[in-house]
Enzyme design. Structure first.
Site, short mmCIF file in Angstrom:
data_model
loop_
_atom_site.label_atom_id
_atom_site.label_comp_id
_atom_site.label_asym_id
_atom_site.label_seq_id
_atom_site.Cartn_x
_atom_site.Cartn_y
_atom_site.Cartn_z
N ARG A 37 -7.50 27.22 -4.36
CA ARG A 37 -7.40 25.94 -3.64
C ARG A 37 -6.35 25.96 -2.53
O ARG A 37 -5.71 24.94 -2.25
CB ARG A 37 -7.10 24.78 -4.60
CG ARG A 37 -8.19 24.51 -5.63
CD ARG A 37 -9.38 23.84 -4.97
NE ARG A 37 -10.42 23.54 -5.94
CZ ARG A 37 -10.64 22.33 -6.45
NH1 ARG A 37 -9.90 21.32 -6.09
NH2 ARG A 37 -11.61 22.14 -7.30
N ARG A 41 -6.21 19.89 0.28
CA ARG A 41 -5.43 18.70 0.57
C ARG A 41 -3.93 18.88 0.68
O ARG A 41 -3.23 17.97 1.14
CB ARG A 41 -5.76 17.60 -0.45
CG ARG A 41 -7.10 16.97 -0.17
CD ARG A 41 -7.51 16.05 -1.28
NE ARG A 41 -7.69 16.82 -2.51
CZ ARG A 41 -8.03 16.30 -3.69
NH1 ARG A 41 -8.18 15.00 -3.79
NH2 ARG A 41 -8.21 17.05 -4.73
N ARG A 50 -10.76 16.83 7.88
CA ARG A 50 -11.74 16.26 6.95
C ARG A 50 -11.90 14.75 7.11
O ARG A 50 -12.81 14.17 6.50
CB ARG A 50 -11.32 16.56 5.51
CG ARG A 50 -11.75 17.92 4.95
CD ARG A 50 -13.25 18.01 4.66
NE ARG A 50 -13.76 16.80 4.04
CZ ARG A 50 -13.59 16.47 2.76
NH1 ARG A 50 -12.95 17.28 1.96
NH2 ARG A 50 -14.06 15.35 2.27
N ASP A 86 -17.72 24.61 -2.42
CA ASP A 86 -17.46 24.02 -3.73
C ASP A 86 -18.45 24.59 -4.73
O ASP A 86 -19.56 25.00 -4.35
CB ASP A 86 -17.57 22.49 -3.70
CG ASP A 86 -16.95 21.88 -4.95
OD1 ASP A 86 -15.72 21.73 -4.99
OD2 ASP A 86 -17.70 21.60 -5.91
N TYR A 161 -20.59 19.71 -15.75
CA TYR A 161 -20.77 18.61 -14.79
C TYR A 161 -22.18 18.03 -14.86
O TYR A 161 -22.37 16.81 -14.76
CB TYR A 161 -20.48 19.09 -13.35
CG TYR A 161 -18.99 19.25 -13.09
CD1 TYR A 161 -18.15 18.14 -13.06
CD2 TYR A 161 -18.43 20.50 -12.89
CE1 TYR A 161 -16.79 18.27 -12.84
CE2 TYR A 161 -17.06 20.65 -12.65
CZ TYR A 161 -16.25 19.52 -12.63
OH TYR A 161 -14.91 19.66 -12.42
O1 CP3 Z 1 -9.87 27.49 -3.24
C1 CP3 Z 1 -10.14 27.11 -2.09
O2 CP3 Z 1 -9.28 26.84 -1.24
C2 CP3 Z 1 -11.60 27.08 -1.67
C3 CP3 Z 1 -12.26 25.86 -1.83
C4 CP3 Z 1 -12.68 25.34 -3.21
C5 CP3 Z 1 -12.97 23.98 -3.39
N1 CP3 Z 1 -13.48 23.81 -4.64
C6 CP3 Z 1 -12.78 22.95 -2.37
C7 CP3 Z 1 -12.61 21.55 -2.79
C8 CP3 Z 1 -12.96 26.00 -4.43
C9 CP3 Z 1 -12.77 27.46 -4.80
C10 CP3 Z 1 -13.46 25.01 -5.31
C11 CP3 Z 1 -13.93 25.32 -6.67
C12 CP3 Z 1 -14.12 24.21 -7.62
N2 CP3 Z 1 -14.67 22.99 -7.41
C13 CP3 Z 1 -13.85 24.34 -9.00
C14 CP3 Z 1 -13.32 25.57 -9.66
C15 CP3 Z 1 -11.86 25.73 -9.39
C16 CP3 Z 1 -10.98 24.81 -10.17
O3 CP3 Z 1 -10.19 24.11 -9.50
O4 CP3 Z 1 -11.05 24.80 -11.38
C17 CP3 Z 1 -14.18 23.11 -9.61
C18 CP3 Z 1 -14.02 22.77 -11.06
C19 CP3 Z 1 -14.71 22.26 -8.59
C20 CP3 Z 1 -15.24 20.88 -8.74
C21 CP3 Z 1 -14.43 19.97 -7.89
N3 CP3 Z 1 -14.64 19.76 -6.55
C22 CP3 Z 1 -13.27 19.24 -8.26
C23 CP3 Z 1 -12.68 19.18 -9.65
C24 CP3 Z 1 -12.79 18.61 -7.10
C25 CP3 Z 1 -11.52 17.81 -6.92
C26 CP3 Z 1 -11.75 16.36 -7.06
C27 CP3 Z 1 -10.56 15.60 -6.50
O5 CP3 Z 1 -10.73 14.96 -5.45
O6 CP3 Z 1 -9.49 15.65 -7.10
C28 CP3 Z 1 -13.66 18.94 -6.06
C29 CP3 Z 1 -13.54 18.55 -4.65
C30 CP3 Z 1 -12.94 19.58 -3.78
N4 CP3 Z 1 -13.36 20.87 -3.72
C31 CP3 Z 1 -11.89 19.39 -2.85
C32 CP3 Z 1 -11.71 20.63 -2.22
C33 CP3 Z 1 -10.74 20.95 -1.11
C34 CP3 Z 1 -11.18 18.08 -2.56
C35 CP3 Z 1 -12.13 17.24 -1.81
C36 CP3 Z 1 -11.50 16.44 -0.69
O7 CP3 Z 1 -10.71 16.98 0.09
O8 CP3 Z 1 -11.90 15.27 -0.59
#
Ligand code: CP3
Length: 353
Positions: A37, A41, A50, A86, A161
């Site tokens: 990640r 953010r 974004r 994602d 999910y």
């Molecule tokens: O790692 C990176 O920088 C690459 C981008 C990446 C994202 N999601 C971007 C993202 C990666 C590798 C993921 C994987 C992901 N997504 C996982 C596995 C990794 C982990 O953290 O366990 C999981 C479980 C998800 C599902 C998911 N998508 C979650 C739990 C969330 C966060 C929700 C929140 O807002 O708290 C997302 C959204 C997401 N994916 C964001 C990002 C940058 C935030 C969205 C935003 O900016 O509005």
């Protein structure tokens, strides 16, 4: 550094990046570091880009994906980039009605609980994620010598999910289905394994240097249930990439008791959360490289604490054939990004050989 050492370093760079070499357990000039990640953010430049663009929409735009992926590489000088996308992207492309809600996570409109529901999760047409391949192509030109990591969600985490309909603390519906209807469960996980493999192959064919399979929530299972209900499906994904010639990383949270079983799924590098020290992890997965372990919450503590933890992890990482420095889970949104940059500098300096 003397001239001979610099020459050696150049040859090492030519023979393969520090990150890929560490994944393979080969000698490296310093321990490579990246952060799960890292694109996201914690960076003001990410939040700016974004603004007004929904998460899934941003993942479909190669120009945005390229810029967001590059941001942490430029800012922190990490040794690898991870594709901005994602784990839900391939499910969206496979026809599942879902959204990624800021502050909540993935939300699935109609959860999967019956065989009829499973029909709505179609096999993935690679053409439906061609934008991912396009983004990888653009990134390879920008990144030059920095390797790009592709990724996907593992079948269990995706299933959680789909079955729950959103994020879940106890995974009760998922476990009820797993134990109550094993036939549907295995059909669902087999479908998800197929989708995941197709999604990863799109990234591999476009030129990623490594892949990471995220099974973030699999630590919710006992080893026996993991072996019976999950391992064969994760194995199908990772063995499907055995001939790709690139390192495969497999990561989950709370997996201290699952590491040997997870290693059997076939990855080259085992990701470790903040609970299991890397030397203890390495002892459980002989022959594998390790990645992870810095508690993302420690980045909020005074710098002396961060420094002590970084040094401990670098020490303990020596127990494995290869060590990739990383957090034990993703960067938290409130993290001060200047601390991440300092961690990169410290890892490079302390581990220099
Ligand atoms: O790692 C990176 O920088 C690459 C981008 C990446 C994202 N999601 C971007 C993202 C990666 C590798 C993921 C994987 C992901 N997504 C996982 C596995 C990794 C982990 O953290 O366990 C999981 C479980 C998800 C599902 C998911 N998508 C979650 C739990 C969330 C966060 C929700 C929140 O807002 O708290 C997302 C959204 C997401 N994916 C964001 C990002 C940058 C935030 C969205 C935003 O900016 O509005």
């Amino acid at each position: 550094m003397n001239t001979a050492a610099t020459g050696g370093l150049n040859r090492l760079t030519l023979a393969g990046s520090t990150f890929v070499r560490a994944c393979r357990g080969q000698a490296v000039p310093h321990t490579p570091v990246w952060f799960m990640r890292q694109a996201g953010r914690s960076l003001p430049e990410y939040r700016e880009l974004r603004a007004g663009v929904r998460m899934l929409e941003s993942c479909r735009r190669p120009d945005l994906v390229t810029e967001i992926t590059m941001q942490p590489v430029r800012r922190h000088g990490v040794d690898a980039a991870i594709l901005f996308s994602d784990i839900m992207v391939p499910l969206d492309a496979a026809g599942v009605d879902l959204d990624i809600v800021a502050g909540t996570g993935p939300v699935v409109a109609e959860p999967v609980r019956t065989m009829a529901d499973l029909d709505r999760v179609r096999p993935l047409d690679p053409g439906a994620v061609s934008y991912v391949g396009d983004a990888v192509g653009l990134l390879l030109r920008e990144l030059k010598a920095t390797p790009l990591i592709g990724f996907a969600g593992a079948p269990f985490t995706l299933a959680s999910y789909l079955v729950e309909g959103g994020p879940s603390r106890n995974h009760t519906k998922t476990k009820a289905l797993m134990h109550g209807d094993p036939e549907l469960w295995h059909a669902l996980l087999a479908r998800l394994a197929e989708i995941t493999l197709t999604f990863l192959k799109v990234q591999v064919e476009a030129g990623v240097a490594a892949v990471q399979l995220f099974d973030s929530w699999v630590g919710a299972l006992s080893e026996a249930d993991y072996r019976r209900y999950v391992l064969p499906h994760s194995q199908a994904v990772l063995s499907g990439l055995a001939d790709a010639g690139i390192p495969r990383i497999h990561f989950g949270v709370g997996t201290g008791l699952l590491l040997p079983a997870m290693a059997e799924a076939g990855a080259d590098v085992v990701g470790v959360d903040w609970r299991t020290p890397l030397d203890a992890a390495a002892a459980q997965v002989p022959g594998k490289s390790v990645q992870g372990n810095l508690d993302p919450a420690v980045l909020f503590a005074p710098w002396e604490v961060v420094e002590r933890e970084v040094r401990r992890i670098l020490d303990e990482g020596r127990a494995a054939p290869g060590h990739v420095f990383n957090l034990g889970h993703g960067v938290l949104p409130e993290t001060d990004p200047t601390v991440l940059t300092r961690v990169v500098e410290l890892v490079h300096e302390v581990s220099k050989r």
